[in-house]
Design an enzyme around this catalytic site. Structure first.
Site, PDB file in Angstrom:
ATOM      1  N   ASP A 130       0.734  -1.413  -0.117  1.00 33.06           N
ATOM      2  CA  ASP A 130      -0.338  -0.046  -0.040  1.00 33.06           C
ATOM      3  C   ASP A 130       0.384   1.280   0.355  1.00 33.06           C
ATOM      4  O   ASP A 130       2.530   1.374   0.122  1.00 33.06           O
ATOM      5  CB  ASP A 130      -1.122  -0.028   1.353  1.00 33.06           C
ATOM      6  CG  ASP A 130      -0.018  -0.305   1.811  1.00 33.06           C
ATOM      7  OD1 ASP A 130       1.412  -0.257   2.797  1.00 33.06           O
ATOM      8  OD2 ASP A 130      -0.582  -1.528   3.191  1.00 33.06           O
ATOM      9  N   ASN A 163      -6.846  -2.755  14.167  1.00 30.72           N
ATOM     10  CA  ASN A 163      -9.034  -3.275  14.068  1.00 30.72           C
ATOM     11  C   ASN A 163      -8.600  -4.827  12.956  1.00 30.72           C
ATOM     12  O   ASN A 163      -9.679  -4.886  12.768  1.00 30.72           O
ATOM     13  CB  ASN A 163      -9.080  -1.986  13.589  1.00 30.72           C
ATOM     14  CG  ASN A 163      -8.881  -2.156  12.423  1.00 30.72           C
ATOM     15  OD1 ASN A 163      -8.077  -2.065  11.961  1.00 30.72           O
ATOM     16  ND2 ASN A 163      -9.525  -0.348  11.563  1.00 30.72           N
ATOM     17  N   HIS A 186      -7.599  -4.864   9.892  1.00 29.31           N
ATOM     18  CA  HIS A 186      -6.775  -4.655   9.094  1.00 29.31           C
ATOM     19  C   HIS A 186      -5.788  -5.185   8.205  1.00 29.31           C
ATOM     20  O   HIS A 186      -4.519  -5.619   9.013  1.00 29.31           O
ATOM     21  CB  HIS A 186      -7.247  -2.995   8.528  1.00 29.31           C
ATOM     22  CG  HIS A 186      -5.367  -2.327   9.101  1.00 29.31           C
ATOM     23  ND1 HIS A 186      -5.966  -1.356   9.972  1.00 29.31           N
ATOM     24  CD2 HIS A 186      -4.834  -2.250   8.484  1.00 29.31           C
ATOM     25  CE1 HIS A 186      -4.930  -1.195  10.615  1.00 29.31           C
ATOM     26  NE2 HIS A 186      -4.268  -1.251   9.156  1.00 29.31           N
ATOM     27  N   GLU A 216      -9.801  -2.340   5.741  1.00 32.48           N
ATOM     28  CA  GLU A 216     -10.303  -1.710   6.755  1.00 32.48           C
ATOM     29  C   GLU A 216     -11.346  -2.324   7.327  1.00 32.48           C
ATOM     30  O   GLU A 216     -11.731  -2.658   6.013  1.00 32.48           O
ATOM     31  CB  GLU A 216     -10.644  -0.445   6.865  1.00 32.48           C
ATOM     32  CG  GLU A 216      -9.639   0.631   6.699  1.00 32.48           C
ATOM     33  CD  GLU A 216      -8.899   0.611   8.107  1.00 32.48           C
ATOM     34  OE1 GLU A 216      -8.807   0.066   9.030  1.00 32.48           O
ATOM     35  OE2 GLU A 216      -8.097   1.955   8.168  1.00 32.48           O
TER      36      GLU A 216
END
Length: 244
Positions: free
Chosen positions: A67, A136, A138, A143
């Site tokens: 990314d 979380n 990801h 996400e």
């Protein structure tokens, strides 16, 4: 999945680096999937040490990063291109043209995603994909959501992700709001995956990744569907293999 637990991060970094180095020594033209953030810094340092000792060469290897931030100049020290140059690429013999990072400044981000996927298709599949995990759940910048994109795409970063990355910037306002990331389909297409998880604060999300239900609300849980995942961690977690 195979779970390896370590007493300290130094041993973890060495073991993770050795796995990547072994992949390149076995296949000099290996395609490696690379990650950024705090997690891989130590293992990249170990890779550099091994290269400097003449134990491995990356001349024929190729890399694809997961990314990149959208709208952050590549010259910015916190761009993922700059991160990779600073922590790894500038210190090994990999050819610049063989290092690939999504272009977060492309005029057409959707088009950039298609271009990146085409390169992956032509040069891949990835032999070994390195991953970290967000608090979380990801993976890359995929996400938690009701659905996940298969291919490389633009994503709006969750507040908790921006807050976690704030430590790399002067303030939260400087943290980009969007990123371009490989989709879960591209990630899961890798032949093998190395998931590195550091710090007891990630023990709960790692447990849910390994043992919880497979759900897009925890993107990392989709790793349960992959046939060859190696997990290395210093967290006190167990992999509860089902025999039903």
């Amino acid at each position: 999945m195979i779970l390896h637990k370590f007493k300290n991060q130094a041993d973890l970094d060495r073991a993770a680096a050795d796995l990547i180095i072994s992949a390149v020594r076995a296949k000099p033209n290996a395609v490696l999937g690379m990650a950024t953030g705090g997690t891989p810094v130590g293992l990249y340092q170990e890779i550099v040490k091994s290269y400097q000792q003449g134990l491995v060469s990356f001349k024929e290897a190729k890399t694809f990063n997961l990314d990149e931030y959208v709208g952050l100049p590549i010259t910015h020290p916190e761009s993922y291109r700059a991160f990779m140059q600073r922590n790894l690429f500038d210190h090994i013999d990999i050819r610049a043209e063989n290092t690939h990072v999504p272009n977060g400044n492309a005029a057409d981000i959707d088009g950039e995603g298609r271009r990146y996927d085409e390169m992956l298709y032509q040069q891949g599949p990835v032999d070994l994909q390195l991953l970290g995990i967000g608090h979380n759940g990801h993976i890359g910048f995929n996400e938690p959501d009701s659905h996940l994109s298969r291919f490389t795409h633009k994503v709006t970063l969750k507040a908790e992700t921006r807050e976690a990355n704030k430590r790399f910037f002067n303030s939260l306002d400087e943290v980009p709001t969007h990123a371009i990331t490989m989709g879960m389909g591209s990630i899961l297409h890798a032949k093998a995956i190395l998931l590195v998880v550091k710090g007891m604060e990630k023990a709960e999300i790692l447990d849910r990744t390994l043992n919880g239900p497979i759900t897009t609300e925890i993107p990392a849980s989709l790793l349960q569907t992959h046939p060859r995942v190696i997990v290395m961690t210093d967290c006190d977690v167990e992999y509860k293999v089902s025999h039903s």
